[in-house]
Design a protein around this motif. Structure first.
Motif, PDB file in Angstrom:
ATOM      1  N   PRO A  31       0.819  -1.289   0.081  1.00 49.82           N
ATOM      2  CA  PRO A  31      -0.035   0.070   0.121  1.00 49.82           C
ATOM      3  C   PRO A  31       0.904   1.228   0.032  1.00 49.82           C
ATOM      4  O   PRO A  31       1.926   1.429   0.738  1.00 49.82           O
ATOM      5  N   SER A  32       0.391   2.434  -0.601  1.00 49.78           N
ATOM      6  CA  SER A  32       1.251   3.496  -0.743  1.00 49.78           C
ATOM      7  C   SER A  32       0.732   4.369   0.479  1.00 49.78           C
ATOM      8  O   SER A  32       1.670   5.131   0.891  1.00 49.78           O
ATOM      9  N   GLY A  33      -0.569   4.319   0.783  1.00 51.69           N
ATOM     10  CA  GLY A  33      -0.856   5.116   2.096  1.00 51.69           C
ATOM     11  C   GLY A  33      -0.983   4.293   3.242  1.00 51.69           C
ATOM     12  O   GLY A  33      -0.632   3.090   3.713  1.00 51.69           O
ATOM     13  N   PRO A  34      -1.589   4.933   4.328  1.00 52.99           N
ATOM     14  CA  PRO A  34      -1.947   4.021   5.474  1.00 52.99           C
ATOM     15  C   PRO A  34      -2.673   2.983   5.119  1.00 52.99           C
ATOM     16  O   PRO A  34      -3.547   2.898   4.540  1.00 52.99           O
ATOM     17  N   ARG A  35      -2.166   1.826   5.850  1.00 55.34           N
ATOM     18  CA  ARG A  35      -2.768   0.481   5.427  1.00 55.34           C
ATOM     19  C   ARG A  35      -4.049   0.206   6.127  1.00 55.34           C
ATOM     20  O   ARG A  35      -4.204   0.260   7.575  1.00 55.34           O
ATOM     21  N   THR A  36      -5.338  -0.011   5.438  1.00 57.29           N
ATOM     22  CA  THR A  36      -6.543  -0.313   5.956  1.00 57.29           C
ATOM     23  C   THR A  36      -6.684  -1.677   5.878  1.00 57.29           C
ATOM     24  O   THR A  36      -7.945  -2.290   6.099  1.00 57.29           O
ATOM     25  N   HIS A  37      -6.428  -2.399   4.580  1.00 58.92           N
ATOM     26  CA  HIS A  37      -6.801  -3.547   4.472  1.00 58.92           C
ATOM     27  C   HIS A  37      -5.314  -4.407   3.887  1.00 58.92           C
ATOM     28  O   HIS A  37      -4.476  -3.505   3.527  1.00 58.92           O
ATOM     29  N   GLN A  38      -5.433  -5.611   3.709  1.00 57.14           N
ATOM     30  CA  GLN A  38      -4.177  -6.281   3.099  1.00 57.14           C
ATOM     31  C   GLN A  38      -4.570  -7.550   2.222  1.00 57.14           C
ATOM     32  O   GLN A  38      -5.133  -8.497   2.497  1.00 57.14           O
ATOM     33  N   ALA A  39      -4.382  -7.349   0.948  1.00 55.01           N
ATOM     34  CA  ALA A  39      -4.561  -8.559   0.060  1.00 55.01           C
ATOM     35  C   ALA A  39      -3.626  -9.216  -0.008  1.00 55.01           C
ATOM     36  O   ALA A  39      -2.217  -9.055   0.019  1.00 55.01           O
ATOM     37  N   VAL A  40      -3.943 -10.458   0.705  1.00 58.18           N
ATOM     38  CA  VAL A  40      -2.854 -11.482   0.597  1.00 58.18           C
ATOM     39  C   VAL A  40      -2.584 -12.578  -0.464  1.00 58.18           C
ATOM     40  O   VAL A  40      -3.669 -12.860  -1.181  1.00 58.18           O
ATOM     41  N   SER A  41      -1.449 -12.526  -1.043  1.00 58.72           N
ATOM     42  CA  SER A  41      -1.187 -13.230  -2.314  1.00 58.72           C
ATOM     43  C   SER A  41       0.083 -13.947  -2.251  1.00 58.72           C
ATOM     44  O   SER A  41       1.114 -13.595  -1.364  1.00 58.72           O
ATOM     45  N   ALA A  42       0.133 -15.023  -2.840  1.00 60.64           N
ATOM     46  CA  ALA A  42       1.537 -15.833  -2.762  1.00 60.64           C
ATOM     47  C   ALA A  42       1.970 -16.289  -1.551  1.00 60.64           C
ATOM     48  O   ALA A  42       3.025 -16.366  -1.310  1.00 60.64           O
ATOM     49  N   TYR A  43       1.062 -16.547  -0.750  1.00 61.82           N
ATOM     50  CA  TYR A  43       1.442 -16.896   0.706  1.00 61.82           C
ATOM     51  C   TYR A  43       2.358 -17.917   0.903  1.00 61.82           C
ATOM     52  O   TYR A  43       3.291 -17.801   1.470  1.00 61.82           O
ATOM     53  N   PHE A  44       2.038 -19.155   0.156  1.00 58.87           N
ATOM     54  CA  PHE A  44       2.953 -20.142   0.318  1.00 58.87           C
ATOM     55  C   PHE A  44       4.058 -20.204  -0.613  1.00 58.87           C
ATOM     56  O   PHE A  44       5.005 -21.178  -0.621  1.00 58.87           O
ATOM     57  N   ASP A  45       4.252 -18.825  -1.195  1.00 58.72           N
ATOM     58  CA  ASP A  45       5.666 -18.711  -1.927  1.00 58.72           C
ATOM     59  C   ASP A  45       6.525 -18.079  -1.367  1.00 58.72           C
ATOM     60  O   ASP A  45       6.683 -16.833  -1.216  1.00 58.72           O
TER      61      ASP A  45
END
Ligand code: SAM
Length: 256
Positions: free
Chosen positions: A171-185
């Motif tokens: 995220p470029s600004g304050p983090r309000t959420h997090q899209a989780v991707s490639a977790y097991f990589d």
């Protein structure tokens, strides 16, 4: 080079892995430290409460701090009863700041974490706050941590939470959420960081725990470092910080 040679202000260690001061790019140390010491930073409202809870009494302990940054934790350890403190960091800018005005019982070594520049069985507590996700060979570092500790030794680490270290989206600004991707990589992920780019080594929670076990540690407690409501004056900011885990804490003991 031995710890004994580092008593006092400490020296630089240039053997071992390349001495990479990732933070030694113009302005990065200052930008990071401004953020780190802001009362609203995740360090202050999320990571520090867990560290304070786990490490409130350090009476008689010899402390080794890996990736010590500007040494801000040294006076805290000494005030809590530690008898000595060695801080290790690769960054010239960080180590210069750490040495400025430091207590005689604290020494600071500019060195890669991977060199662990103290003698075997010479410390009682190894602490590493938000630094081990920079290390490529975690198993080797944890095995060396084990060797530096006595039979009652403790290891306390915090790292960027895997939910954040996995993500390809930053995220470029304050983090309000997090899209989780490639977790097991697992493995290196490149990030922009206070005007430079850094490499974080993403590992799942499972991998962190397995690495501790393999190195001969028993887990005492895992913390996901939820924000401490007492450190907020603004409910909206507390709600925002409750959205995404950003720090993982692990407290362990040497396995007998
Ligand atoms: C996020 S800062 C945390 C600093 C400090 N522990 C704190 O909580 O304020 C990470 C620190 O780790 C250091 N660092 C990262 N990788 C390192 C390595 N391989 N060897 C030595 N220091 C390293 C950086 O120079 C930086 O000071």
């Amino acid at each position: 080079m031995s710890m004994c040679e580092h008593r006092g202000r400490g020296d630089d260690v240039t053997n071992g892995p390349a001495l990479e001061g990732t933070y030694d790019v113009d302005g990065v140390v200052d930008a990071y430290l401004r953020h780190r010491h802001d009362p609203g930073s995740p360090n202050h409202v999320m990571e520090e409460p867990t560290i304070d809870r786990w490490l409130d009494d350090l009476t008689g302990l010899r402390v080794l701090d890996l990736g010590c940054g500007d040494g801000t934790f040294a006076p805290v350890c000494l005030a809590r009863g530690a008898v000595s403190y060695v801080g290790v960091d690769a960054s010239t800018g960080m180590i210069e700041r750490a040495r400025t005005g430091a207590d005689q019982r604290a020494s600071f070594v500019r060195a890669p974490i991977e060199t662990l520049p103290v003698e075997p069985a010479s410390v009682d507590l190894v602490v590493s706050r938000l630094a081990l996700h920079y290390v490529a060979d975690l198993d080797a570092v944890l095995a060396e941590c084990r060797r530096r500790l006595g039979p009652d030794g403790r290891l306390v680490i915090t790292v960027v939470h895997p939910v954040v270290s996995s993500a390809l989206e930053v995220p470029s600004g304050p983090r309000t959420h997090q899209a989780v991707s490639a977790y097991f990589d697992e493995g290196p992920k490149h990030r922009s960081w206070f005007g430079t780019s850094v490499t974080w080594f993403h590992r799942t929670i499972e991998t962190w725990l397995r690495a501790l076990d393999t190195a001969g540690f028993s887990l005492v407690e895992l913390a996901e470092c939820a924000p401490d409501p007492d450190r907020f004056t603004d409910e909206t900011e507390l709600d925002r910080r409750r959205a995404v885990p950003v720090v993982l804490g692990l407290s362990a003991r040497v396995r007998p």
